[in-house]
Design an enzyme around this catalytic site. Structure first.
Site, PDB file in Angstrom:
ATOM      1  N   ASP A 184     -59.690  -2.325  19.254  1.00  0.00           N
ATOM      2  CA  ASP A 184     -60.494  -3.545  19.117  1.00  0.00           C
ATOM      3  C   ASP A 184     -61.583  -3.423  18.552  1.00  0.00           C
ATOM      4  O   ASP A 184     -62.217  -2.753  19.367  1.00  0.00           O
ATOM      5  CB  ASP A 184     -60.319  -4.533  20.240  1.00  0.00           C
ATOM      6  CG  ASP A 184     -60.780  -5.932  19.601  1.00  0.00           C
ATOM      7  OD1 ASP A 184     -61.444  -5.947  18.503  1.00  0.00           O
ATOM      8  OD2 ASP A 184     -60.252  -6.827  20.289  1.00  0.00           O
ATOM      9  N   HIS A 185     -61.764  -3.064  17.104  1.00  0.00           N
ATOM     10  CA  HIS A 185     -62.345  -2.528  15.979  1.00  0.00           C
ATOM     11  C   HIS A 185     -63.864  -3.290  16.364  1.00  0.00           C
ATOM     12  O   HIS A 185     -64.856  -3.082  16.530  1.00  0.00           O
ATOM     13  CB  HIS A 185     -62.257  -2.118  14.745  1.00  0.00           C
ATOM     14  CG  HIS A 185     -62.600  -3.177  14.175  1.00  0.00           C
ATOM     15  ND1 HIS A 185     -61.442  -4.025  14.329  1.00  0.00           N
ATOM     16  CD2 HIS A 185     -63.253  -4.310  13.539  1.00  0.00           C
ATOM     17  CE1 HIS A 185     -61.482  -4.504  12.960  1.00  0.00           C
ATOM     18  NE2 HIS A 185     -62.378  -5.564  12.450  1.00  0.00           N
ATOM     19  N   HIS A 247     -60.285 -10.393  19.640  1.00  0.00           N
ATOM     20  CA  HIS A 247     -62.035 -10.468  19.523  1.00  0.00           C
ATOM     21  C   HIS A 247     -62.286 -11.494  20.067  1.00  0.00           C
ATOM     22  O   HIS A 247     -63.500 -10.778  20.571  1.00  0.00           O
ATOM     23  CB  HIS A 247     -62.211 -10.444  18.226  1.00  0.00           C
ATOM     24  CG  HIS A 247     -61.377  -9.133  16.824  1.00  0.00           C
ATOM     25  ND1 HIS A 247     -60.739  -7.718  17.084  1.00  0.00           N
ATOM     26  CD2 HIS A 247     -60.982  -9.078  15.371  1.00  0.00           C
ATOM     27  CE1 HIS A 247     -59.929  -7.681  16.362  1.00  0.00           C
ATOM     28  NE2 HIS A 247     -60.055  -8.437  15.119  1.00  0.00           N
TER      29      HIS A 247
END
Ligand code: NAD
Length: 494
Positions: A184-185, A247
């Site tokens: 999950d960047h 996110h």
């Protein structure tokens, strides 16, 4: 888990010719290498369907570096790294091609002394994950007894709890949980890593971080752009899947978690999971009371036409996919009971920003509360594009008798660190290579996020939204403002 410094390895990119590889992964690898954060015993093997030589692929990578790096490409660094980059032509849906891949990997392993360690990066659509891991298991996982094999999975991790479970079952047949890195960047962003420090390293905040002192919390992530060329993907996703399940709930869990016993990966993830678990504890009673969905309309002005979502490329003209969602969430635990968390995310909104607003309770005060109520203290954690912390408090207006005005302290992190602030993918790739999974989602985090989000999809199935319902470059539909108005609150739009 033993965390190494900069371990030797081959990074195998499935989808090496795609957008993610060119825009994010290869620039991140270049930066890590130029900052000497990669071992010399390192190689990249990019897999694509089209026929081309490694030299041709290297030229394409160089073009992408010119296009996407914040700095100029340094000739010396490029000359040193380019020979570590290889292209492998193969159709990864064909099982017979994996034996050839393994032979190539063993050769590259010998050439670059990568000790048999392999990072398999899935920069491809999720429907391919199963086939790829199955074929890796049969052909590519027997290299060296002491070597590690890690898999990196891009989001979306499934499209609901059921599909996420099936996908996970496939992966765990081949890779252990400790070798599975679900990206999950957002977790690689500097300010997300800063949330725990702000909370747990400041006497000013830590004792107040609960329902006695905090009125409510807002977590917003907005983009000004529409779906552009990603209509195909977005039609199957929408804002709830694309942003909230991953996110936004990750942000929420970092803001709401209890202090971990230590900074070990397991301790931090255990605390995050408890938050996500408590979200799904009670069924959302009346979904329409706490959730608003929206879809952007179009706009025609003198010079330009801004397309409505339904007119975007590869989007159905009658699409009911949401490009905006706002929701009120309660975390039913001892610390947060009674404190609403308002989450909002959307495309084609007024401003590009991701921010967390912690609004403290108002101080009812007979000394200074006269004509108007004092503004509450507010802490804002700015995640992107500005990174920093903003704190609002009350002070006397200079030159007046006792007029109270809000003043603020504003720490802009990327104004100081400037463009040196590392990209999320740099941090995350270097963590995979070091074997540190703290900034990746564990399976139970994904599972409990889907459990919560699936409830919303179930409820939506029975209602037909009236789309489009917001104009481009606004803060979303009116009902989103009403959601907070009902509670005598409003969105804080900086
Ligand atoms: P993409 O379509 O640009 O890249 C996929 C690549 O895989 C293409 O080059 C395609 O030719 C190749 N490919 C497809 N089938 C193949 C096959 N059978 N054999 C060999 N090669 C094949 O997609 P992308 O934007 O790079 O995204 C990849 C994954 O990452 C997706 O799951 C996406 O949701 C996720 N993701 C992308 C981004 C981004 O910024 N692009 C951000 C977050 C997540």
């Amino acid at each position: 888990m033993h965390i190494t410094n900069y371990s030797s390895c081959i990074m195998v990119i499935f989808g090496g010719t795609g957008d993610l590889a060119h825009r994010k992964l290869l620039p991140a690898i270049y930066n890590l290498y130029s900052q000497k954060k990669l071992s010399h015993n390192f190689a990249v093997v990019a897999i694509g369907r089209r026929a081309k030589t490694s030299d041709e692929y290297r030229e394409e990578v160089l073009d992408s570096l010119h296009a996407f790096l914040k700095f100029d490409v340094e000739k010396e660094v490029w000359n040193s790294i380019k020979n570590k980059i290889y292209y492998k032509e193969m159709d990864f849906s064909e099982g017979e091609s994996y034996q050839g891949l393994n032979i190539d990997l063993m050769e590259i392993d010998d050439r670059h002394n990568t000790c048999g360690n392999r990072m398999y990066y899935m920069a491809v659509a999720p429907e391919f994950f199963g086939t790829i891991v199955d074929n890796l298991k049969i052909n590519c996982m027997k290299s060296n007894y002491n070597a590690w094999n890690r898999v990196v999975i891009e989001k979306p991790f499934g499209r609901d709890l059921n599909s996420a479970r099936l996908l996970n079952n496939k992966i765990v047949e081949v890779f252990k949980e400790e070798n599975t890195y679900r990206i999950d960047h957002y977790l690689g962003k500097e300010m997300l890593q800063n949330i725990m420090v702000i909370r747990f390293a400041n006497m000013l905040f830590e004792p107040l971080w609960n329902n006695k002192f905090i009125d409510h919390i807002q977590i917003s992530s907005s983009e000004t752009v529409g779906v552009g060329g990603r209509g195909n993907y977005y039609e199957k996703s929408g804002a709830l899947r694309d942003m909230v399940q991953s996110h936004m709930l990750q942000l929420l869990s970092l803001i709401a978690m209890e202090p971990p016993n230590d900074l070990e990966t397991k301790s931090i993830r255990d605390e995050k999971v408890k938050v996500l678990k408590s979200l799904g504890r009670s069924k959302i009673a009346d979904i329409n009371e706490v959730i608003v969905r929206g879809q952007y309309g179009g706009l025609v002005d003198d010079s330009d036409e801004i397309l409505a979502y339904r007119n975007e490329n590869k989007v159905s003209e009658s699409s009911n996919t949401e490009t905006f969602v706002a929701l009120k969430v309660n975390i039913e635990n001892f610390r947060w009971s009674g404190v609403p968390f308002y989450i909002r995310t959307g495309k084609r909104m007024k401003k590009k920003s991701t921010e967390i607003v912690i609004q403290f309770k108002s101080l009812h005060n007979i000394l200074y509360f006269k004509e108007k109520e004092l503004l509450p203290n507010m802490l804002v954690i700015r995640v992107q594009p500005t990174e920093g912390v903003f704190f609002q408090f009350n002070a006397k207006e200079p030159g007046t008798q006792n007029n109270i005005i809000p003043v603020n302290m504003d720490f802009c992190q990327n104004c100081h660190i400037g463009i040196n602030s590392p990209e999320a993918y740099e941090r995350l790739l270097s963590d995979v290579i070091r074997g540190d999974a703290t900034l990746f989602a564990r399976w139970d985090e994904v599972e409990y996020s889907w459990r919560f989000v699936d409830q919303i999809f179930e409820a939506w199935e029975d209602t037909n939204p009236q789309f489009p319902n917001y104009k481009p470059w606004t803060w979303g539909p009116k009902e989103s403002d009403d959601l907070l108005k009902k509670d005598n609150r409003s969105w804080i739009n900086f």
